[in-house]
Every structure is written in structure tokens, then in C-alpha cells.
Write a protein that holds these residues in place. Structure first.
Motif: not given
Length: 282
Positions: A159-175
Motif C-alpha cells: 500500500h505504498y502508492a495509497d495515501l492516508w485519508s484521516i480525519k479526527y472526529l471531534h466529540r464523536f463517540q463509539w455509541s
């Protein structure tokens, strides 16, 4: 005071930059602590005030791991999951940055999977995912540092050619994620129920018509044996005209109009000539 002023004058520009960075880091940590306190206060206000034994155990474990600092979990959203990436691979890749809790990857749609199975591909890929870090500070740092960077550190990795697409979810819970999954499941079940009811209606309508036609056929045969006249129903209906027939009718109508105008004009000319010659004879 004089000594402090002399020390500040003796400090080099590098030391001044370091001191400024340390102050900014301390201020940022204080801000994070304030946010954590606000989130805890809101969670306490929103709840009923009764906590289960399991929650108490998890809080104790988190406090023991984090020490004196308040350890609140943070959830990251992954917008792109490359093919053949499984949850265990994702855990191995992200566990180097911090302790990871739960991971959920959304599988592909059933229709897409059926098309792949027809083509001979049996694997199930994922479209998006959620990763829970034990500490939300680490989750924020991971989202800020890894976004739009290569997934692999070496060129030979898959997966070297793929890029991370990450976003932090503010005030988000697993529920919240569980609620969304439950909602999607209920919508899917409702759609399946409507489709099944529609198929049942169509099948019942077809079976009723088959029974009705068989009954009418038996009545017809019985009348033929008894010598009674049998009435055959003719389905009278008018078929919609085609575009060629409509254009042909318009052309015929124009030709008839032209011929009528020419005929009227010729009759008017004949009457005029008759009047002229009759007046000369008289």
C-alpha cells in the motif's frame, strides 16, 4: 528582577525560540485538559447519574494506563480503504503511534460484491472505516501527521502508492457509530420487507388470473358440450399512432388544403370571365 533581566539579555535566539515553544506546548496541553473537563462534565449532565460496574472498571483501567492525566478515547475516520487491507493490517500499521481500541471497517455493497463474484473475485473489500485510540491527544496528532501521506514506508510494500485519508472526529463517540449502523440495518430491513411484499402481490395477482382463465375455459367447454352459444370477447382498443403516421396525416391535410384553395380560385376566375362575356353580348 535585575538578575532575570540580565539572564534574558544573555539568552541566545535559539534558547528564546525553545522557551517560546515550551510555553506554547504547555498552553496547548492546558487547553486540551479544559476540553476534556468540559466533555466529562457534559457526559455527566447528559447521563442519569447511574454507572455500571463495567464502565467503572474501564475508567479505572484507563486511569491506571494514563497515570495522572485524563485519558479520553478519540476516534479517527478513514475515508479511503485500499483493496486487500484488513482490520488486522490496519491495527498493525497504526499501533506504532499509540494504543488502539476498537476498529470497524464498512464492507462493500452487496451488488458490488455480486458483480465481483460473477467475475471470479471472491474477496470482500472495504469502503470506509473508524479507528478508536485510547487517548484522544494521540488521535489528533496521528490525524494531523498522517493525512495525505503514503501508507507504506517502503516502495516494495503493498500500500505504498495509497495515501492516508484521516480525519479526527471531534466529540464523536463509539455509541454514535452503533446508532448509525442500527439505523442503516433497520432501513435495509424495511426495504427488504417492501420488496418481498411487492413480489407477493405480483405473484398473487398472476395466480388469480391463472385460476380465472382456467375457470373461464371450463365454462366455455361446458357450453360447447351443451350446444349453447359461446360469446367471445373482443378486446377493442386504439393503438397510438406512430410518428410517421402523424407526419403523413399532416402532409395529406396540407395537400387537401392546397387543392381546395386552387379549386376555389379557379371557380372565382370562371365566374369573373362569365360575367365579362355576358355583359359584352348584352
Amino acid at each position: 528582577m535585575e538578575r532575570r533581566e540580565e539572564e534574558q539579555e544573555m539568552m541566545s535566539p535559539k534558547e528564546e525560540e525553545k522557551s517560546v515553544e515550551e510555553e506554547e506546548e504547555i498552553q496547548r496541553l492546558h487547553d486540551d485538559d479544559k476540553e476534556d473537563e468540559e466533555e466529562e462534565r457534559q457526559n455527566k449532565e447528559g447521563g442519569d447519574g447511574e454507572e455500571d460496574e463495567g464502565k467503572e472498571k474501564t475508567e479505572k483501567e484507563s486511569k491506571a494506563r494514563c497515570g495522572d492525566k485524563k485519558c479520553i478515547p478519540g476516534i479517527l475516520y478513514l475515508g479511503h480503504i485500499p483493496p486487500r487491507l484488513r482490520p488486522k493490517h490496519l491495527r498493525n500499521m497504526l499501533s506504532a503511534y499509540g494504543e488502539i481500541g476498537r476498529i470497524f471497517l464498512q464492507p462493500e455493497d452487496r451488488q458490488v460484491r455480486r458483480k465481483k463474484q460473477k467475475q471470479g473475485v471472491r474477496r470482500c473489500d472495504f469502503t470506509e472505516g473508524w479507528v478508536e485510540f485510547r487517548d484522544k491527544r494521540i488521535a489528533k496528532k496521528v490525524a494531523a501527521s498522517l493525512h495525505n501521506t503514503p501508507m507504506g514506508s517502503r516502495k516494495r510494500q503493498r500500500h505504498y502508492a495509497d495515501l492516508w485519508s484521516i480525519k479526527y472526529l471531534h466529540r464523536f463517540q463509539w455509541s454514535h457509530l452503533n446508532e448509525r449502523l442500527v439505523y442503516e440495518q433497520t432501513v435495509l430491513n424495511q426495504r427488504l420487507r417492501t420488496e418481498v411484499s411487492q413480489v407477493k402481490k405480483e405473484s398473487n395477482f398472476y395466480l388469480d388470473n391463472v385460476e380465472k382463465s382456467a375457470r373461464m375455459e371450463r365454462v366455455k367447454k361446458r357450453k360447447e358440450r351443451a350446444g349453447e352459444p359461446v360469446e367471445e370477447k373482443n378486446w377493442d382498443f386504439t393503438q397510438r399512432r406512430t410518428e410517421e403516421e402523424i407526419q403523413m396525416k399532416k402532409r395529406k391535410k396540407k395537400e387537401l388544403e392546397k387543392s381546395r384553395l386552387l379549386q376555389e380560385k379557379s371557380q372565382s376566375n370562371v365566374s369573373l370571365l362569365a360575367k365579362i362575356f355576358n355583359s359584352s353580348q348584352s
